[in-house]
Design a protein around this motif. Structure first.
Motif, PDB file in Angstrom:
ATOM      1  N   GLY A   1      46.744  18.983  67.485  1.00  0.00           N
ATOM      2  CA  GLY A   1      45.825  19.252  65.988  1.00  0.00           C
ATOM      3  C   GLY A   1      45.796  18.588  65.129  1.00  0.00           C
ATOM      4  O   GLY A   1      45.148  18.982  64.146  1.00  0.00           O
ATOM      5  N   ALA A   2      46.680  17.421  64.872  1.00  0.00           N
ATOM      6  CA  ALA A   2      46.894  16.754  63.265  1.00  0.00           C
ATOM      7  C   ALA A   2      46.059  15.670  63.562  1.00  0.00           C
ATOM      8  O   ALA A   2      45.488  14.856  62.723  1.00  0.00           O
ATOM      9  CB  ALA A   2      48.647  16.580  63.424  1.00  0.00           C
ATOM     10  N   GLU A   3      45.963  15.683  64.894  1.00  0.00           N
ATOM     11  CA  GLU A   3      44.911  14.640  64.869  1.00  0.00           C
ATOM     12  C   GLU A   3      43.021  14.256  64.373  1.00  0.00           C
ATOM     13  O   GLU A   3      42.854  13.143  63.833  1.00  0.00           O
ATOM     14  CB  GLU A   3      44.298  14.312  66.610  1.00  0.00           C
ATOM     15  CG  GLU A   3      45.070  13.889  67.507  1.00  0.00           C
ATOM     16  CD  GLU A   3      45.470  15.480  68.136  1.00  0.00           C
ATOM     17  OE1 GLU A   3      46.350  15.731  69.060  1.00  0.00           O
ATOM     18  OE2 GLU A   3      45.096  16.710  67.941  1.00  0.00           O
ATOM     19  N   PRO A   4      42.562  14.821  63.684  1.00  0.00           N
ATOM     20  CA  PRO A   4      41.386  15.035  63.124  1.00  0.00           C
ATOM     21  C   PRO A   4      41.646  14.494  61.428  1.00  0.00           C
ATOM     22  O   PRO A   4      41.745  13.574  61.580  1.00  0.00           O
ATOM     23  CB  PRO A   4      41.071  16.597  63.809  1.00  0.00           C
ATOM     24  CG  PRO A   4      41.029  17.173  64.165  1.00  0.00           C
ATOM     25  CD  PRO A   4      42.877  16.976  64.701  1.00  0.00           C
ATOM     26  N   THR A   5      43.184  14.893  61.297  1.00  0.00           N
ATOM     27  CA  THR A   5      43.416  14.638  59.814  1.00  0.00           C
ATOM     28  C   THR A   5      43.520  13.484  60.307  1.00  0.00           C
ATOM     29  O   THR A   5      43.538  12.057  59.209  1.00  0.00           O
ATOM     30  CB  THR A   5      44.228  15.647  59.624  1.00  0.00           C
ATOM     31  OG1 THR A   5      44.083  16.925  59.593  1.00  0.00           O
ATOM     32  CG2 THR A   5      44.799  15.064  57.979  1.00  0.00           C
ATOM     33  N   ALA A   6      44.232  12.709  61.035  1.00  0.00           N
ATOM     34  CA  ALA A   6      44.791  11.250  61.276  1.00  0.00           C
ATOM     35  C   ALA A   6      43.796  10.189  60.977  1.00  0.00           C
ATOM     36  O   ALA A   6      43.697   9.184  60.387  1.00  0.00           O
ATOM     37  CB  ALA A   6      45.538  11.194  62.332  1.00  0.00           C
TER      38      ALA A   6
ATOM     39  N   PHE B   1      31.559  25.745  65.666  1.00  0.00           N
ATOM     40  CA  PHE B   1      32.743  25.269  67.089  1.00  0.00           C
ATOM     41  C   PHE B   1      33.516  26.370  67.209  1.00  0.00           C
ATOM     42  O   PHE B   1      34.228  26.308  68.881  1.00  0.00           O
ATOM     43  CB  PHE B   1      33.632  23.743  66.469  1.00  0.00           C
ATOM     44  CG  PHE B   1      33.063  22.647  67.484  1.00  0.00           C
ATOM     45  CD1 PHE B   1      32.799  21.887  68.550  1.00  0.00           C
ATOM     46  CD2 PHE B   1      32.353  22.156  66.280  1.00  0.00           C
ATOM     47  CE1 PHE B   1      32.777  20.680  68.310  1.00  0.00           C
ATOM     48  CE2 PHE B   1      32.064  20.403  66.556  1.00  0.00           C
ATOM     49  CZ  PHE B   1      31.719  20.021  67.940  1.00  0.00           C
ATOM     50  N   SER B   2      33.626  27.771  66.815  1.00  0.00           N
ATOM     51  CA  SER B   2      34.798  28.852  67.243  1.00  0.00           C
ATOM     52  C   SER B   2      34.087  29.158  68.561  1.00  0.00           C
ATOM     53  O   SER B   2      34.708  30.052  69.018  1.00  0.00           O
ATOM     54  CB  SER B   2      34.525  29.661  66.132  1.00  0.00           C
ATOM     55  OG  SER B   2      33.869  30.138  65.720  1.00  0.00           O
ATOM     56  N   ILE B   3      32.123  29.160  68.813  1.00  0.00           N
ATOM     57  CA  ILE B   3      31.588  29.593  69.502  1.00  0.00           C
ATOM     58  C   ILE B   3      32.098  29.018  71.508  1.00  0.00           C
ATOM     59  O   ILE B   3      32.010  29.983  71.446  1.00  0.00           O
ATOM     60  CB  ILE B   3      30.027  29.742  69.445  1.00  0.00           C
ATOM     61  CG1 ILE B   3      29.718  30.934  70.074  1.00  0.00           C
ATOM     62  CG2 ILE B   3      29.795  28.346  70.418  1.00  0.00           C
ATOM     63  CD1 ILE B   3      28.225  30.745  69.921  1.00  0.00           C
TER      64      ILE B   3
ATOM     65  N   SER C   1      41.354  13.286  72.024  1.00  0.00           N
ATOM     66  CA  SER C   1      40.538  13.584  72.755  1.00  0.00           C
ATOM     67  C   SER C   1      40.812  15.385  72.542  1.00  0.00           C
ATOM     68  O   SER C   1      42.376  15.727  71.815  1.00  0.00           O
ATOM     69  CB  SER C   1      41.429  14.311  74.076  1.00  0.00           C
ATOM     70  OG  SER C   1      42.654  14.423  74.450  1.00  0.00           O
ATOM     71  N   VAL C   2      39.836  15.807  71.296  1.00  0.00           N
ATOM     72  CA  VAL C   2      39.957  17.107  70.203  1.00  0.00           C
ATOM     73  C   VAL C   2      39.955  18.204  70.446  1.00  0.00           C
ATOM     74  O   VAL C   2      38.831  18.181  71.957  1.00  0.00           O
ATOM     75  CB  VAL C   2      39.291  16.846  68.807  1.00  0.00           C
ATOM     76  CG1 VAL C   2      39.517  17.798  68.036  1.00  0.00           C
ATOM     77  CG2 VAL C   2      39.818  14.914  68.201  1.00  0.00           C
ATOM     78  N   SER C   3      39.784  19.677  70.903  1.00  0.00           N
ATOM     79  CA  SER C   3      39.750  20.771  71.813  1.00  0.00           C
ATOM     80  C   SER C   3      38.922  21.534  70.162  1.00  0.00           C
ATOM     81  O   SER C   3      38.768  20.699  68.923  1.00  0.00           O
ATOM     82  CB  SER C   3      40.983  21.744  71.372  1.00  0.00           C
ATOM     83  OG  SER C   3      41.049  22.567  70.276  1.00  0.00           O
ATOM     84  N   ALA C   4      37.996  22.143  71.152  1.00  0.00           N
ATOM     85  CA  ALA C   4      36.978  22.861  70.061  1.00  0.00           C
ATOM     86  C   ALA C   4      37.323  23.685  69.131  1.00  0.00           C
ATOM     87  O   ALA C   4      37.220  24.058  67.738  1.00  0.00           O
ATOM     88  CB  ALA C   4      35.628  24.171  71.310  1.00  0.00           C
ATOM     89  N   PHE C   5      38.762  24.326  68.647  1.00  0.00           N
ATOM     90  CA  PHE C   5      39.327  24.681  68.303  1.00  0.00           C
ATOM     91  C   PHE C   5      39.659  23.739  67.017  1.00  0.00           C
ATOM     92  O   PHE C   5      39.683  24.527  66.106  1.00  0.00           O
ATOM     93  CB  PHE C   5      40.846  25.439  69.123  1.00  0.00           C
ATOM     94  CG  PHE C   5      41.002  26.569  69.589  1.00  0.00           C
ATOM     95  CD1 PHE C   5      41.092  27.624  69.422  1.00  0.00           C
ATOM     96  CD2 PHE C   5      40.020  26.186  70.852  1.00  0.00           C
ATOM     97  CE1 PHE C   5      40.632  29.061  70.039  1.00  0.00           C
ATOM     98  CE2 PHE C   5      40.372  27.458  72.371  1.00  0.00           C
ATOM     99  CZ  PHE C   5      40.584  28.320  71.823  1.00  0.00           C
ATOM    100  N   ASP C   6      40.118  23.300  67.669  1.00  0.00           N
ATOM    101  CA  ASP C   6      40.746  22.509  65.874  1.00  0.00           C
ATOM    102  C   ASP C   6      39.292  21.430  65.382  1.00  0.00           C
ATOM    103  O   ASP C   6      39.760  21.420  64.596  1.00  0.00           O
ATOM    104  CB  ASP C   6      41.317  20.742  66.642  1.00  0.00           C
ATOM    105  CG  ASP C   6      43.042  21.041  66.960  1.00  0.00           C
ATOM    106  OD1 ASP C   6      43.721  22.210  66.749  1.00  0.00           O
ATOM    107  OD2 ASP C   6      43.428  20.147  67.794  1.00  0.00           O
ATOM    108  N   LEU C   7      38.047  21.737  66.421  1.00  0.00           N
ATOM    109  CA  LEU C   7      36.888  21.212  65.147  1.00  0.00           C
ATOM    110  C   LEU C   7      36.482  22.348  64.572  1.00  0.00           C
ATOM    111  O   LEU C   7      35.803  21.884  63.814  1.00  0.00           O
ATOM    112  CB  LEU C   7      35.442  20.762  66.335  1.00  0.00           C
ATOM    113  CG  LEU C   7      35.865  19.253  66.680  1.00  0.00           C
ATOM    114  CD1 LEU C   7      35.039  19.366  68.603  1.00  0.00           C
ATOM    115  CD2 LEU C   7      36.291  18.158  66.060  1.00  0.00           C
TER     116      LEU C   7
END
Length: 330
Positions: free
Chosen positions: A75-80, A103-105, A90-96
């Motif tokens: 969950g910290a990867e997008p900010t990093a 993306f929440s759909i 590898s980023v999840s739809a939840f994080d995006l």
């Protein structure tokens, strides 16, 4: 001589710096962060990515793979990546979905029907629109969507589960975000946050009653050792996205961009094919192990979950017509 030497040395220094790292002989650093354990397919796929890229562009890239959340927690990867501290994940739809509500759909239960439907949605115009928003709002460049698996419920002790009402009071572990917890509660359980590394002991000691994951993840994490029952709710066809920091992407030449994208798509194909094969095989393997494998009234779960989402702020945040376009995708 001194007056001539200084300007010449300065020109040489500037010249070397203007040439940039590619011309200076250095490789492009691509640090990869993932929470995946080494035995999982979406951990192994990073080796496929590295080998594919090394084959296409020998000596051009330095791919460094960090598994088990050892570089950045899940969950910290997008900010990093946005801050320039990480190149790939590898980023999840939840994080995006935290910054791109559409993306929440993809995190809503029973929206994506099956893996084939998922790939049609994410590799077509809908996916392109989502990825453009991720670039504009988060500074992330999506290279390829991944099939993480179809999520099922795993229980530490057997019980009759036919409808969402049968999960009342069940302490269901979900990852630590409001989107995940919303889904767990929509299924009829009492969702509680817990990191992936704590789930095994949580099931063993009774801190939690249940977890939800795709079947290959149960094998990779050995959760099957502390489960008694698998309930095939099929509540979420889960997605991950091979993602590169936009700043890194823009720093690549067009040829390098093509090679990185091709390597990412090769890794995605490897992951998707193996996960689909393993899901079929694991059902029989878990049954032989002694786990009870039961199928509930999936229609009842679908009706309850979809009704819960339809009255939520999540549904109100989706672009007009997005749900209809997803359902129409073939």
């Amino acid at each position: 001589m001194r007056r001539l030497f200084l300007p010449l040395s300065l020109l040489l220094f500037l010249g070397l710096n203007l040439m940039g790292p590619a011309h200076a002989g250095s490789r492009v650093l691509l640090r990869v962060s993932t929470p995946a354990v080494s035995d999982d397919w979406h951990a192994k796929m990073w080796t496929v990515f590295k080998e594919s890229l090394d084959k296409q562009a020998p000596g051009e890239f330095d791919v460094q793979i960090h598994l088990n959340g050892t570089l950045f927690r899940q969950g910290a990867e997008p900010t990093a990546m946005a801050r320039g501290n990480l190149e790939m994940a590898s980023v999840s739809a939840f994080d995006l979905a935290r910054q791109v509500p559409d993306f929440s759909i993809l995190t809503a239960g029973y929206v994506i029907r099956d893996p084939k439907h998922q790939q049609a949605v994410l590799n077509g115009p809908i996916g392109e629109s989502l990825y453009r928003q991720a670039s504009e709002r988060m500074g992330l460049h999506v290279l390829a969507p991944l099939y993480l698996g179809t999520r099922q419920l795993g229980l530490r002790s057997t019980r009759k589960v036919q409808t969402p009402a049968d999960l009342q009071g069940v302490k269901l572990r979900m990852p630590s975000s409001k989107e995940w917890l919303f889904l767990g509660n929509a299924l009829g359980a009492s969702a509680m946050p817990l990191s992936l590394g704590e789930v095994y002991m949580g099931l063993k000691t009774g801190t939690i009653d249940a977890e939800d994951n795709p079947l290959p993840t149960l094998r990779a994490t050995k959760f099957n050792e502390v489960l008694a029952q698998i309930v095939l709710t099929q509540h979420l066809v889960d997605s991950l996205f091979i993602t590169l920091a936009d700043k890194t992407w823009q720093g690549l030449s067009p040829t390098q961009q093509t090679k990185v994208r091709d390597a990412a798509q090769a890794a995605a194909r490897f992951n998707n094919e193996h996960r689909l094969q393993e899901e079929t095989q694991l059902l029989e393997a878990f049954k032989k192990q002694g786990l009870a494998v039961t199928t509930p009234d999936v229609a009842a779960f679908r009706q309850k979950v979809q009704a819960t989402y339809s009255h939520s702020d999540y549904a109100r945040s989706w672009s007009v017509g997005l749900l209809d376009r997803i359902q129409a995708a073939q």
